[in-house]
Write a protein that holds these residues in place. Structure first.
Motif, PDB file in Angstrom:
ATOM      1  N   ASP A 198       4.388   7.631  -0.869  1.00 24.20           N
ATOM      2  CA  ASP A 198       5.582   7.341  -0.082  1.00 24.20           C
ATOM      3  C   ASP A 198       6.794   7.906  -0.799  1.00 24.20           C
ATOM      4  OD1 ASP A 198       4.750   6.066   2.216  1.00 24.20           O
ATOM      5  OD2 ASP A 198       4.554   4.128   1.222  1.00 24.20           O
ATOM      6  N   PHE A 199       7.731   8.456  -0.002  1.00 22.04           N
ATOM      7  CA  PHE A 199       8.977   8.964  -0.581  1.00 22.04           C
ATOM      8  C   PHE A 199      10.144   8.099  -0.139  1.00 22.04           C
ATOM      9  CE2 PHE A 199       6.177  12.641  -0.505  1.00 22.04           C
ATOM     10  CZ  PHE A 199       6.294  13.055  -1.823  1.00 22.04           C
ATOM     11  N   GLY A 208      10.311  -4.278  -0.040  1.00 21.11           N
ATOM     12  CA  GLY A 208       9.398  -5.326   0.401  1.00 21.11           C
ATOM     13  C   GLY A 208       8.220  -4.804   1.205  1.00 21.11           C
ATOM     14  N   SER A 209       8.502  -4.009   2.245  1.00 19.04           N
ATOM     15  CA  SER A 209       7.395  -3.534   3.085  1.00 19.04           C
ATOM     16  C   SER A 209       6.523  -2.566   2.324  1.00 19.04           C
ATOM     17  CB  SER A 209       7.910  -2.860   4.346  1.00 19.04           C
ATOM     18  OG  SER A 209       9.285  -2.779   4.366  1.00 19.04           O
ATOM     19  N   THR A 210       7.139  -1.798   1.417  1.00 17.35           N
ATOM     20  CA  THR A 210       6.344  -0.870   0.624  1.00 17.35           C
ATOM     21  C   THR A 210       5.337  -1.632  -0.232  1.00 17.35           C
ATOM     22  OG1 THR A 210       8.251   0.542   0.515  1.00 17.35           O
ATOM     23  CG2 THR A 210       6.497   0.959  -1.067  1.00 17.35           C
ATOM     24  N   ALA A 212       4.023  -4.464   0.371  1.00 20.34           N
ATOM     25  CA  ALA A 212       2.921  -4.905   1.238  1.00 20.34           C
ATOM     26  C   ALA A 212       1.980  -3.750   1.569  1.00 20.34           C
ATOM     27  CB  ALA A 212       3.492  -5.511   2.513  1.00 20.34           C
ATOM     28  N   LYS A 213       2.571  -2.570   1.832  1.00 18.60           N
ATOM     29  CA  LYS A 213       1.734  -1.403   2.153  1.00 18.60           C
ATOM     30  C   LYS A 213       0.838  -1.007   0.990  1.00 18.60           C
ATOM     31  CE  LYS A 213       2.929   2.587   4.317  1.00 18.60           C
ATOM     32  NZ  LYS A 213       3.860   3.658   4.753  1.00 18.60           N
ATOM     33  N   GLN A 215      -0.318  -2.940  -1.243  1.00 17.42           N
ATOM     34  CA  GLN A 215      -1.402  -3.917  -1.367  1.00 17.42           C
ATOM     35  C   GLN A 215      -2.498  -3.665  -0.350  1.00 17.42           C
ATOM     36  OE1 GLN A 215      -0.170  -8.065  -2.021  1.00 17.42           O
ATOM     37  NE2 GLN A 215       1.917  -7.293  -2.047  1.00 17.42           N
ATOM     38  N   THR A 216      -2.094  -3.195   0.833  1.00 21.80           N
ATOM     39  CA  THR A 216      -3.093  -2.870   1.848  1.00 21.80           C
ATOM     40  C   THR A 216      -4.011  -1.758   1.366  1.00 21.80           C
ATOM     41  OG1 THR A 216      -1.345  -3.319   3.411  1.00 21.80           O
ATOM     42  CG2 THR A 216      -3.347  -2.363   4.304  1.00 21.80           C
ATOM     43  N   GLN A 237      11.466  -5.986  -7.747  1.00 24.50           N
ATOM     44  CA  GLN A 237      10.830  -6.639  -6.605  1.00 24.50           C
ATOM     45  C   GLN A 237       9.312  -6.712  -6.792  1.00 24.50           C
ATOM     46  OE1 GLN A 237      12.400  -4.589  -3.104  1.00 24.50           O
ATOM     47  NE2 GLN A 237      14.478  -4.972  -3.835  1.00 24.50           N
ATOM     48  N   ALA A 241       7.345 -10.221  -6.689  1.00 31.64           N
ATOM     49  CA  ALA A 241       6.250 -10.537  -5.778  1.00 31.64           C
ATOM     50  C   ALA A 241       5.008 -10.981  -6.546  1.00 31.64           C
ATOM     51  CB  ALA A 241       5.930  -9.329  -4.898  1.00 31.64           C
ATOM     52  N   GLY A 242       5.071 -10.910  -7.857  1.00 34.72           N
ATOM     53  CA  GLY A 242       3.913 -11.318  -8.657  1.00 34.72           C
ATOM     54  C   GLY A 242       2.838 -10.249  -8.717  1.00 34.72           C
ATOM     55  N   MET A 243       3.233  -8.965  -8.534  1.00 36.36           N
ATOM     56  CA  MET A 243       2.248  -7.892  -8.528  1.00 36.36           C
ATOM     57  C   MET A 243       1.957  -7.337  -9.917  1.00 36.36           C
ATOM     58  SD  MET A 243       1.249  -7.549  -5.551  1.00 36.36           S
ATOM     59  CE  MET A 243       0.282  -6.082  -5.883  1.00 36.36           C
ATOM     60  N   LYS A 246      -1.406  -7.616 -11.288  1.00 34.72           N
ATOM     61  CA  LYS A 246      -2.501  -7.279 -10.368  1.00 34.72           C
ATOM     62  C   LYS A 246      -2.776  -5.780 -10.332  1.00 34.72           C
ATOM     63  CE  LYS A 246      -2.903 -11.300  -7.811  1.00 34.72           C
ATOM     64  NZ  LYS A 246      -1.861 -12.268  -8.101  1.00 34.72           N
TER      65      LYS A 246
END
Lengths: 406, 288
Positions: A198-199, A208-210, A212-213, A215-216, A237, A241-243, A246
């Motif tokens: 992603d750019f 935020g949405s990135t 989530a993406k 993680q998908t 961020q 998010a606690g990433m 992970k």
């Protein structure tokens, strides 16, 4: 009028040096070094330490007796993070101030503005910043790390520490685009797979949405050549998010402007990177350099990757002049092309005659408690990306910035 | 299932952050007709106030929700007394004056805080939704903006002060004839608008890396949201933030963040082509 101004500026620069040093026994005439850097405006976090590096290096050169028995005098302009001023001051340096060499430029756009002017007027030019690679011009010497030098080292290291699936998040301009392609190449070369890229425009600060993406796609590793203040938000961020524990993180840019000192340990710990310089490098050269810097600038600790590249560049140039025993452009280029090398705070730096880029050490690092701890040093990496397209020995008249096909 | 929940949260978050970014401007520009190009800088100052206060040991929520709006509101008050009050009713002049102000604020912030990126870390931990991790702070932003809209509605609708302020913005001469001082009401309204901008900057500070030029990133989105919203203050703010938030997030998820940003702008162009006076000039007419 303009004469007065030039004398004033030159005088100011000479005064700063003279005040701090025992004066060298001088011939009547000084060697004039032009400096163009953004010392104010949005890029000053990069430019100010570079200007300090210029002062320090020139002071050291003069302390050691100057060059050719002459003192080096700095003619400095502050471009205020304004691209238009780059061409203006570049013209001024060559036509009015008649400097013998120019060091400076930060962003690629500023480099291109200076480079063409220097080429036309036959003034030797040094650009000393980590950049996207590919510039092929006999009149320029480049001391920054190119993507291949850095990414080639970083990718296998980061993949060994995490896994084969990689997600790339990059800044959406030529540095990010080109670096993302290099990352992709080295991920594939190491038997991995890029599961997403992603750019981001430079002013995007909402990830935020990135997150989530990402993680998908469930990668093992995220490599992030993100740039500037808004993009720093990503790392924050991501941790929020606690990433952090992970999915592993690596970056090719984080830390260049000392960003690791802004992130808290919880946000930064464990992020992997690879540069030519870290304040944590435990070498006599670096310890001495940091002490001299702190002594000259009142305890300041803002030295970073590109300030040190700049410092290397200034000393490389001085070494070239000594070797040529002349300040004439052609003589200095020929001397540098013999493969001049210096050892600075970032390790040994050697001029690559084929591309006029630097062959240098790349240190693999990990952020720990707001420091960049050095894990491993890979000595003397060549700029293989630019070498693939540029051969100044064969085409001395080349004047292109190559976009490297990967 | 988990993913759709995550997407829903992100969309709500995007709408909420647009509401936050634009609320102060909706008051200053939507109500008072002052084209405030320094809106982003008010937000930036809110962020710096928060970071400074937290650095001094103040609780982060107190710093964000109380101290930052108060201090930025006071700065707004000074600005109103010195500059803005001479320019009411002169749109182009307010634009030039506030643009100059924004440069001054950026310069001052650079002098005080330097040009390096700073920030504080997010005070609320993330948590898991099925296989996904979400930023807990998103919920905080959603809650803050819901409370903010409800609060604005209550004040403007339910209190005498709100009624007087609305009346004065429509017919200052009539309000004056009824014995209210438009000068003071304008002053108070500008204070509230600035405080809202400060609050937005403060609440967003833990999510972003702050530099003195950070305000520039918000200004375009804030103006687009307020202009597309149209004449009704709150209905306009919410409806346009909702349209743009949904559009940009859907495109961000489906394609890429670049497309998401572009989609927001395209949506704005289409919306303004279809409804040149803003959403609430056609729909929700006569609402607040």
């Amino acid at each position: 009028m303009s004469l007065n101004r030039r004398e004033l500026l030159g005088g100011a620069a000479a005064l700063t040096t003279a005040g701090l040093l025992p004066r060298v026994a001088l011939a009547a005439d000084t060697i004039r070094l032009g400096s163009i850097l953004d010392q104010s405006g949005p890029f000053d976090a990069y430019g100010k330490p570079m200007a300090m590096a210029t002062q320090l290096a020139v002071a050291e050169i003069n302390e050691a007796g100057g060059l050719l028995g002459r003192e080096v005098e700095v003619v400095a302009y502050d471009t205020q993070s304004d691209m238009a001023l780059y061409s203006q001051y570049a013209q001024q340096l060559t036509r009015q101030d008649r400097v013998d060499v120019v060091h400076g430029g930060i962003l690629s756009a500023s480099r291109e503005a200076i480079r063409q002017t220097m080429r036309k007027t036959g003034t030797l030019y040094f650009y000393n910043v980590l950049y996207e690679g590919g510039v092929c011009d006999r009149n320029i010497f480049i001391n920054g790390v190119t993507p291949a030098q850095q990414v080639e080292a970083l990718v296998p290291y980061a993949m060994n520490n995490s896994g084969k699936k990689v997600y790339i998040l990059a800044a959406d301009y030529n540095y990010g685009q080109i670096t993302a392609r290099w990352i992709e190449k080295f991920v594939r070369d190491n038997g991995g797979e890029v599961v997403g890229t992603d750019f981001f425009p430079l002013d995007v600060s909402d990830f935020g949405s990135t997150i989530a993406k990402v993680q998908t796609a469930a990668p093992d590793l995220v490599i992030a050549p993100l740039v500037g203040g808004p993009h720093l938000s990503f790392f924050r961020q991501w941790a929020a998010a606690g990433m952090k524990d992970k999915i592993a993180l690596a970056s090719t840019t984080l830390g260049v402007g000392n960003e690791h000192k802004v992130l808290t340990p919880e946000e930064g710990n464990g992020i992997m990177c690879a540069y030519n310089y870290s304040q944590e490098l435990d070498t006599p050269e670096n310890r001495e350099f940091m002490a001299r810097w702190a002594a000259m600038f009142d305890g300041d600790q803002s030295m970073h990757e590109i300030a040190v590249s700049h410092y290397h560049g200034l000393h490389t140039w001085a070494e070239g002049v000594r070797k040529a025993d002349s300040i004439e452009r052609e003589a200095v280029i020929e001397a540098l092309e013999t493969g001049v090398s210096i050892t600075g705070p970032g390790g040994k730096v050697t001029v690559d005659p084929q591309t006029h880029h630097a062959i240098l050490d790349v240190h693999l690092m990990e952020m720990r408690d707001q420091k960049m701890a050095v894990i491993e040093t890979l000595p003397q990496r060549a700029p293989i990306d630019t070498q693939a397209v540029c051969d100044l020995g064969a085409n001395p008249d080349d004047n292109t910035q190559y976009e490297i096909e990967i | 299932m988990d993913l759709s929940f995550v997407i829903l949260v992100e969309i709500l978050y995007a709408v909420a952050s647009l509401v936050l970014i634009s609320a102060g401007l909706a008051v200053v520009f939507g109500m008072m007709k002052v084209i405030n190009l320094a809106h982003g800088e008010f937000m930036m100052m809110g962020g710096y106030v928060t970071i400074t206060a937290v650095g001094l040991g103040v609780n982060v929520f107190v710093a964000m929700l109380v101290i930052a709006p108060l201090i930025v509101g006071l700065i707004g008050l000074v600005v109103e007394r010195l500059v803005i009050r001479h320019l009411y009713g002169r749109l182009v002049d307010t634009m030039l004056a506030t643009w100059g102000l924004s440069l001054v604020f950026i310069g001052l912030a650079t002098m005080i805080f330097g040009n390096t990126t700073t920030g504080i870390s997010t005070p609320i931990p993330g948590f898991a939704v099925g296989a996904y991790q979400i930023n807990g702070y998103n919920f905080f932003i959603i809650v803050v903006s819901v409370l903010l809209v409800a609060g604005m509605y209550a004040v403007l609708r339910g209190t005498r002060g709100g009624l007087i302020a609305r009346g004065t913005m429509q017919r200052a001469d009539m309000a004056a004839a009824l014995g209210y001082s438009p000068d003071r009401i304008y002053m108070a309204t500008f204070f509230c608008g600035s405080a809202l901008s400060g609050l937005a900057g403060a609440v967003l500070a833990p999510l972003v890396g702050l530099v003195p030029t950070s305000g520039g990133a918000y200004i375009a989105k804030a103006f687009i949201t307020v202009i597309a919203g149209g004449p009704a203050l709150i209905a306009g703010l919410v409806s346009s933030a909702a349209s743009f938030g949904v559009v940009s997030q859907i495109f961000t998820f489906a394609m890429s963040p670049v497309i998401g940003e572009v989609a927001l702008l395209v949506a704005a162009v289409i919306l303004l082509r279809a409804m040149p006076q803003g959403i609430t000039a056609r729909l929700f007419r006569g609402k607040l």
